[in-house]
Enzyme design. Sequence first.
Site, short mmCIF file in Angstrom:
data_model
loop_
_atom_site.label_atom_id
_atom_site.label_comp_id
_atom_site.label_asym_id
_atom_site.label_seq_id
_atom_site.Cartn_x
_atom_site.Cartn_y
_atom_site.Cartn_z
N TYR A 237 0.85 -1.20 0.00
CA TYR A 237 0.00 0.00 0.00
C TYR A 237 0.88 1.24 0.00
CZ TYR A 237 -4.10 2.81 0.51
OH TYR A 237 -5.08 3.73 0.27
N ASP B 290 -10.89 7.60 -3.66
CA ASP B 290 -10.14 8.45 -4.59
C ASP B 290 -10.98 8.96 -5.76
OD1 ASP B 290 -8.05 8.15 -2.93
OD2 ASP B 290 -6.82 6.93 -4.24
#
Length: 572
Positions: A103, A247
């Site tokens: 990540y 996002d």
Amino acid sequence: WLQQTLMSDGYRGCCVSTFSVPTKMSCFCVPPQGMAFSLQERQILGIHGLLPPKVETQEIQALRFQKNLKKLYIYLMGIQERNEKLFYRVLMEDIEELMPIVYTPTVGLACTQYGHIFRRPKGLFISILDRGHIRSILDNWPDTNVAVVVVTDGERILGLGDLGVYGMGIPVGKLCLYTACAGIRPEKCLPVVIDVGTDNETLLKDPLYMGLYQKRDRSQAYDDLIDEFMEAVVDKYGQDTLIQFEDFGNHNAFRFLRKYREKYCTFNDDIQGTASVALAGLLAAQRAVGKPITEHRVLFLGAGEAALGIANLIVMAMMETGMTQAEARKKIWMYDKDGLLVKGRQQGTDSNQEAFTHESPGDVQSFLDAVNAIKPTAIIGVAGAGRLFTHDVIKSMGTLNERPIIFALSNPTNKAECTAEEAYTLTDGRCLFASGSPFGPVTLSDGRVLTPGQGNNAYIFPGVGLAVILSGKLFFIVNAILRSFQTLAEQLTDKELAEGRLYPPLSNIREVSIQMAVKVVEYLYAKGMAFHYPEPVDKDAFVRATVWKTDYESFLPDTYDWPGVNFSPKSI
């Protein structure tokens, strides 16, 4: 016919015959031709949506293969494809070391290069050209018991901007953490990217780009596509399926949250997850500072969805202590690319920001001017614009406060507002620092070693997701989030706080997630809102019993001996 066709000489080695194997990655094998399948072939073979929208030639595929750098990220994700339980065992056992690879910050680099390092699909790609057929695309996904969906349209990936379908790395990475940090079964997780085009000119000129070569569609067709997607997910997997938005651009993130939160089990991690982890850090910091949250003044660098999400949650926390909403909002200021949010500002202010727009404190031409005029006790950077907490800003915070709070939360690392070393050294080790991406321990001139806290959303969303799955409740997301930041702050020990941490070590993150779920389950039963009866006496044991294990399963049938039995004939 399908199996015979795909297993012919041109497809030798493909694993379409493993559709019945009960592990997601093994039953998700697309034949080697991959993205060279035509649109019609994809539809007929039942793999439409399992591949990005682009149809590629073998020449392009060969170019990608040649440019593949075989970095550690690629190696790790390859292990996930081949041996899922081994991947998660290693990830769980060394989460502090490997999370930055699977990540933030490595996933940001992976997203920018997604078409160049692409090996095989790991989620669903739904394009705007698929309107009217989303349900049939969901039917192509091999797992039918999905509990968590993470979806992005790729418009605002971390601090990197519009990456189109390259944003798939974010849902894939997030769902890895759902499993590693909260024990949610991987086959219950579905990553999705919605492809409506991209405004990134570099990608539109990249022969390895994997999405639609068109400008981002901002018409009503985009909204209709998202509506159809939400309806299809619920129709396929059920009303209580958790749908996490990730996002999306600011202008869409807030309106989708308002639009869907009363009808679907949904939340926006950039707004609500970031808010929870930031507020947990502030609650931990107030233990060191010795003053309640109501006595803080907070100045944000950035006024987008992350800043507004954090600000609104801070207001909620202040109101729980008896402060009015208007009083709480006066404690919060925001500074963005157009300057300080003040009344009468002509540009760059939208309706979501109006609550935090105040009378001008004087002549403010820079963020440093804003710090000196407002005299905040805490500055929080979420602008994604790089090193804007300058040395002068940090020094000024150290002059104004005995224990200044400095949160540089933008991702990836090169977008952080300052480094941990800058924050600690320029305040003589007095500041309380947290970042979005990881920074290593800092040794001061007097020999003290301070360990910066990472305000990672992974402290929040896996535990919230586990709580939602256990509860079967549709409308309690806000309650889960409220309890998540309180639980996170409570799990920081005094020893860890003295070391400079504002969050528990990442090595404890699964325990943090489990404790969050336990708190929510206890709350639901106390309020008579739980669905699972009879009520478990031991809530902690109830939660832990649901957590996915990485132990290998036996593929042997049930075999056993008959002790003491003699099969030889006996004389009578």
